[in-house]
Scaffold this active site. Structure first.
Site, mmCIF file in Angstrom:
data_model
loop_
_atom_site.group_PDB
_atom_site.id
_atom_site.type_symbol
_atom_site.label_atom_id
_atom_site.label_comp_id
_atom_site.label_asym_id
_atom_site.label_seq_id
_atom_site.Cartn_x
_atom_site.Cartn_y
_atom_site.Cartn_z
ATOM 1 N N SER B 146 0.825 -1.323 -0.090
ATOM 2 C CA SER B 146 -0.031 0.030 0.022
ATOM 3 C C SER B 146 0.849 1.263 -0.117
ATOM 4 O O SER B 146 1.706 1.446 -0.858
ATOM 5 C CB SER B 146 -0.955 -0.121 1.132
ATOM 6 N N ASP B 222 -9.961 -5.632 -3.324
ATOM 7 C CA ASP B 222 -9.436 -4.786 -2.446
ATOM 8 C C ASP B 222 -10.131 -3.392 -2.409
ATOM 9 O O ASP B 222 -10.670 -2.901 -3.485
ATOM 10 C CB ASP B 222 -7.888 -4.264 -3.224
ATOM 11 N N HIS B 255 -7.357 -5.847 0.826
ATOM 12 C CA HIS B 255 -6.066 -5.098 1.308
ATOM 13 C C HIS B 255 -5.339 -5.532 2.441
ATOM 14 O O HIS B 255 -4.333 -4.980 2.908
ATOM 15 C CB HIS B 255 -6.612 -3.658 1.354
#
EC number: 3.1.2.12
Lengths: 277, 277
Positions: B146, B222, B255
């Site tokens: 991320s 995600d 995620h």
């Protein structure tokens, strides 16, 4: 049953569910890992994991890395919480009594007896719930860590027709003889130590309860080894009663999930072999 | 350097260290996994892991399960914190600016410029510290998730002589074009978007910075995919500039660290191959 988390993981699904427990009289959460084979229509064996002091259903699923091995062997993993929960559930100061510290017993003493019935929850209500809601067979194994290792040994030994395989990491093997167990059992079960024996794995093995083989891993650098865990007590009882026990002292390992992660693959494989036999 | 944690793990040692960072002007923690091969006397390649928003040095080492693969391949893992820390370090409301959200840039704007120099910390001070204190060679790979995926891509692409291999999970590939990046870059770097380009992996690839091959895994489920991550922007830039990119969309994955855990083994193997070549 309400699903409150779902994450793809190693080709399967790591889920967290909430349900009303009739046994415990409160809402409970449990974690369920469904391996990829769960989508194929058949029923799969289940490995139940009992966690240690202070844990919830989250610790094992986020830290142990067991899902990859469950996916490899086609085993469902179920990790319940460690005590009843909720505002009307009795609690105590300290991490080793009350919420997060159910010790997998049916409490008989006030104020605990109202909700603290983790033994019945794990033995009866939880498997029934799992087998009604997931593609789970009645081939059950049980494993746990520390307080949960105690729970796995006791519940597995006392219910040989319900659990085919039993293992533990760093278990409290003789709670009647160590401070954690003495504090919890006095509160939950009362002063009469005779009532403690059915929740003490070393006592159960000494009295020849069941012949289910036991696999126990214990870290050699575990900070609780001599004060609370004392696996040599279980070993002596197993030798005296000729109970099959594989006790492995793993040098250098401590009481943390880094230890569990390092050997959980061998435990899952060991259970899978027994559950598929 | 002061060691504040040490746990045996997959035959090696998971450690956490604290040190005074001259670049950041504060005390910092970093996690170091030394595989079993570290005890054999030689120097080992190092894979640096950059974490995402809200993380510390703890998230990766407790949740990703990477140690088993590092042990398999003989690679040291280093996971720093995600921002400067301490009472005198500027902070902001919200999880996406200030502490836990350093974005791996050298801030130029008040009040951030005093401490927020994570780019220099990761590129210079951290490897020097690691190579001086552990059996670490200068064969370095970099990976992240991320915000940390953004950091790994940017730092790797801008320093091809320092990092042989680059990969990312769910990276913010074009921070100049998404809300997380626009907020952070405006605060840390100011309104002039030209200054943002050197911290934008898509812009770097478009401008032909380096030819280091990139491996990117992105979960198809995600929750930040379309709003913040937009890997198709990196893909288009890579195609236009003929930059080697392996972008894998993994259907169903979100995620979380459950996604990272599911594929980190392939990333460690991919880095190990490049670092030992």
């Amino acid at each position: 049953m309400q699903r409150i988390e779902q994450h793809a993981c190693f080709g399967g699904s790591q889920e967290v569910w909430q349900h009303r427990s009739e046994v415990l009289g409160c809402d409970m959460r449990l974690a369920v890992y469904l391996p990829p084979q769960a989508a194929q229509g058949g029923k799969l064996p289940v490995l139940y994991w009992l966690s240690g002091l202070t844990c919830t259903e989250q610790n094992f699923i986020t830290k142990a890395g067991a899902q990859q091995y469950a996916a490899e062997h086609g085993v469902i993993l179920v990790a319940p919480d460690t005590s009843p929960r909720g505002d009307d559930v009795a609690n105590a100061e300290g991490y080793d009594l009350g919420k997060g510290a159910g010790f997998y017993v049916n409490a008989t003493q006030a104020p605990w007896a109202a909700h603290y019935r983790m033994y019945d929850y794990i033995v009866d209500e939880l498997p029934a719930l799992v087998e009604a809601n997931f593609p789970a067979s009645d081939a059950r194994g049980i494993c746990g860590h520390s307080m949960g290792g105690h729970g796995a040994l006791v519940i597995g030994l006392r219910n040989p027709s319900r659990y085919r395989s039993i293992s533990a990491f760093s278990p409290i093997v003789a709670p009647s003889q160590v401070p954690w167990g003495e504090k919890a059992f006095t509160a939950y079960l009362g002063e009469d130590r005779a009532a403690w024996q059915e929740y003490d794995a070393t006592a159960l093995v000494a009295h020849g309860y069941a012949r289910t083989p036991l696999l126990v891993d214990q870290g050699g650098a575990d900070e609780f080894l001599e004060g609370q865990l004392r696996p040599q007590l279980l070993q002596a009882a197993a030798e005296a009663s000729n109970h099959p026990l594989t006790l492995r002292l793993q040098p250098g390992y401590d009481h943390s999930y880094y230890f569990i992660a390092s050997f959980i693959g061998e435990h899952v494989a060991w259970h899978a072999k027994a559950l598929k036999a």
